[in-house]
Write an enzyme that holds these catalytic residues in place. Structure first.
Site, short mmCIF file in Angstrom:
data_model
loop_
_atom_site.label_atom_id
_atom_site.label_comp_id
_atom_site.label_asym_id
_atom_site.label_seq_id
_atom_site.Cartn_x
_atom_site.Cartn_y
_atom_site.Cartn_z
N ASP A 63 29.06 4.80 -23.84
CA ASP A 63 28.71 6.10 -23.26
C ASP A 63 29.24 7.29 -24.07
OD1 ASP A 63 28.10 4.22 -21.25
OD2 ASP A 63 29.91 4.69 -20.12
N GLU A 233 20.25 5.50 -15.15
CA GLU A 233 21.55 6.19 -15.17
C GLU A 233 21.67 6.94 -16.50
OE1 GLU A 233 24.01 2.74 -14.74
OE2 GLU A 233 23.74 2.13 -16.81
O1 FUB Z 1 30.28 2.28 -19.17
C1 FUB Z 1 30.27 2.20 -17.78
C2 FUB Z 1 28.89 2.31 -17.26
O2 FUB Z 1 28.02 1.45 -17.98
C3 FUB Z 1 28.29 3.65 -17.48
O3 FUB Z 1 28.70 4.61 -16.61
C4 FUB Z 1 26.87 3.30 -17.38
O4 FUB Z 1 26.01 4.31 -17.80
C5 FUB Z 1 26.82 2.11 -18.25
O5 FUB Z 1 26.79 2.50 -19.59
#
Ligand code: FUB
Length: 521
Positions: A63, A233
């Site tokens: 991320d 997301e």
């Molecule tokens: O890295 C933790 C979680 O995994 C993130 O918040 C999501 O977007 C996914 O990448």
């Protein structure tokens, strides 16, 4: 740059062929002039990709959110571990996108009273001399749980960041959006926004000028749903030429098909109609490419996308690594599909992403990658079938051999420590060989004249069963062969030396592998 002096272009040639020295010169350095670290804006870094290699930093991270603070680029990623171990965040800074400094634990749950775990997706921004870092914590699954999106603040980019509110800024589901995966965006009119949301729903909220409290829209609402088609997301907002671009991740983050799509709008609050997927896995390079951010090199129209991806041989969901590539726009403002290029010029003096096999040591230093006696193989975690693969090679001694391994499998298994092919140079011969069951069999070869210390670019193309080896930038291959035994595998660098050899055998530079566009096989 020294050059190969002569080459017999094919076995059928009795006499060595003299080549123009310029045809063997190294490609011009891809990097611009050295960075002036006293400048207030970062150098106009103009790269095709992370030319010093992806992953551009070591370790499991995800991320990544990139921001420019004065003369430096800053990347804030999630620490990619089990949720209970996601208790802190590191950051990385660079003036040139090549050399990166790790800043450890810029944010720690020890400084956030309500956060326990799953510290996710940092979103950085500076306003009025203060540095804000928005984060998700606790991965709440219902409004009964404590957690959500918080904001921390610091006086310097490297922190330490402290909880600015003492509680989550967003602590519940609204419009079905899990309070995670925030991105912060400051529009030219001074209005700041948070884009966020997991569980397939995205919201936008206004931030007040203090950056630590939520504002309202004209209609009195706080949470506006903006969910585009296919959204999972990882929302990210940027503006170019007055157009607002919303990017987001689709698919499941532990799977191979995690990917990035985007929408364009005249307004920061949408509507956001999905246009296309622009970043996704490449079976030859990496899987699970997603959760991105974007940076514009100030004063230019140069754009990079930063994202995480899973190396091909990794299956653990959290084994995510940071990468960046160039992002190009079409004349109508739409985004071109992003290509995950595989390059390494070792200008960062590391070999992250390479794995050494065999007893010979490998060292990245002085902008090159050197293999030492008794020899061995170093590979990237790739799986190219058809390919165009090249590197600059400098033999260290008259007895050394060095070359490119390709379609390599069974790594570490035999005397040659792989099955596949290799094109190998000595001071007097260029050979193309097939390796099976650890046994190397010559397919074809030609005489060359090469002195220790001279640098030559060696290039291999493979299209189906047609294999070709080029020296320098010659259009015509020096060697060709037809062989169908090995069809796909990793690319590697290979060295060998005589019994009892000591020290460096060869140095490699400017490694590039990709699809064989225009290759004459
Ligand atoms: O890295 C933790 C979680 O995994 C993130 O918040 C999501 O977007 C996914 O990448």
């Amino acid at each position: 740059m020294p050059a190969l002096r002569a080459l017999a272009a094919a076995l059928s040639l009795a006499a060595p062929l003299l080549l123009p020295a310029t045809s063997l010169a190294n490609p011009a350095p891809a990097h611009p002039t050295p960075v002036d670290t006293t400048a207030v804006a970062p150098a106009a870094v103009d790269l095709t990709t992370a030319e010093a290699g992806n992953p551009f930093v070591d370790g499991w991270y995800a991320d990544p959110d990139i921001v420019v603070y004065d003369d430096r680029y800053w990347v804030f990623p999630t620490t990619s571990r089990g949720y209970d171990e996601q208790t802190f965040m590191d950051a990385f800074s660079s003036t040139d996108l090549v050399h990166w400094t790790r800043h450890e634990r810029v944010l720690d749950i020890a400084d956030i009273s309500w956060a326990r775990r799953a510290l996710w997706a940092p979103a950085p921004i500076e306003r009025d001399g203060r540095y804000y870092l928005y984060f998700g914590a606790n991965d709440i699954q219902s409004d009964d749980e404590l957690g959500g999106i918080g904001v921390a603040v610091a006086d310097r980019p490297e922190g330490p960041y402290r909880d600015a509110v003492g509680a989550p800024l967003i602590d519940a589901f609204h419009n079905g959006a899990q309070p995670i995966d925030q991105d912060v965006f400051l529009d030219d009119d001074g209005q700041a926004y948070l884009y966020y949301g997991g569980h397939g729903h995205a919201n936008v909220v206004r931030l007040n000028e203090d950056m630590t409290s939520l504002g309202q829209f004209e209609d009195g609402s706080t949470f506006r749903e903006i969910t585009p088609e296919n959204y999972t997301e990882g929302s990210f907002m940027f503006r170019r030429d007055g157009t607002y671009y919303l990017m987001w991740s689709e698919g499941g983050w532990t799977g191979p098909d995690y990917s990035v799509s985007y929408a364009m709008s005249d307004s920061p609050t949408g509507p956001f109609e999905r246009i296309d997927r622009v970043l996704e896995q490449d079976q030859a390079v990496a899987r699970g490419s997603g959760h991105n951010s974007v940076v514009n090199v100030p004063g230019t129209d140069i754009w990079y996308v930063f994202y995480h991806r899973r190396p091909l041989s990794e299956t653990d969901g959290n084994h995510r690594a940071l990468a960046y590539d160039r992002m190009y726009f079409n004349p109508d403002g739409t985004i071109q599909p992003i290509e995950m290029l595989v390059r390494d010029n070792f200008d960062d003096d590391n070999a992250i992403g390479w794995r050494a096999w065999g007893e010979g040591g490998w060292t990245a230093a002085d902008g090159g990658y050197t293999g030492a006696a008794p020899g061995g193989l170093s590979t990237q975690d790739t799986a190219f079938g058809d390919l165009d693969y090249a590197a600059d090679i400098t033999l260290a001694t008259a007895e050394a051999e060095a070359g490119l391994a390709f379609r390599a499998t069974q790594l570490g298994s035999g005397a040659e420590r792989f099955d596949g092919y290799h094109a190998t140079l000595t001071t007097d011969r260029l050979t193309l060989a097939r390796v099976t069951g650890g046994e190397s069999v010559e397919l074809t070869s030609a005489p060359v004249e090469l002195a220790p210390g001279e640098t030559v670019r060696l290039r291999v193309t493979a299209v189906g069963d047609r294999l070709a080896v080029h020296l320098g930038d010659q259009a015509e291959p020096s060697l060709t062969a037809t062989d169908a035994e090995h069809t796909t595998g990793a690319n590697g660098l290979r060295t060998a030396g005589p019994d009892g050899a000591d020290g460096a055998l060869a140095t490699f530079d400017n490694v590039a592998i990709g699809d064989p566009e225009g290759a004459d096989g």
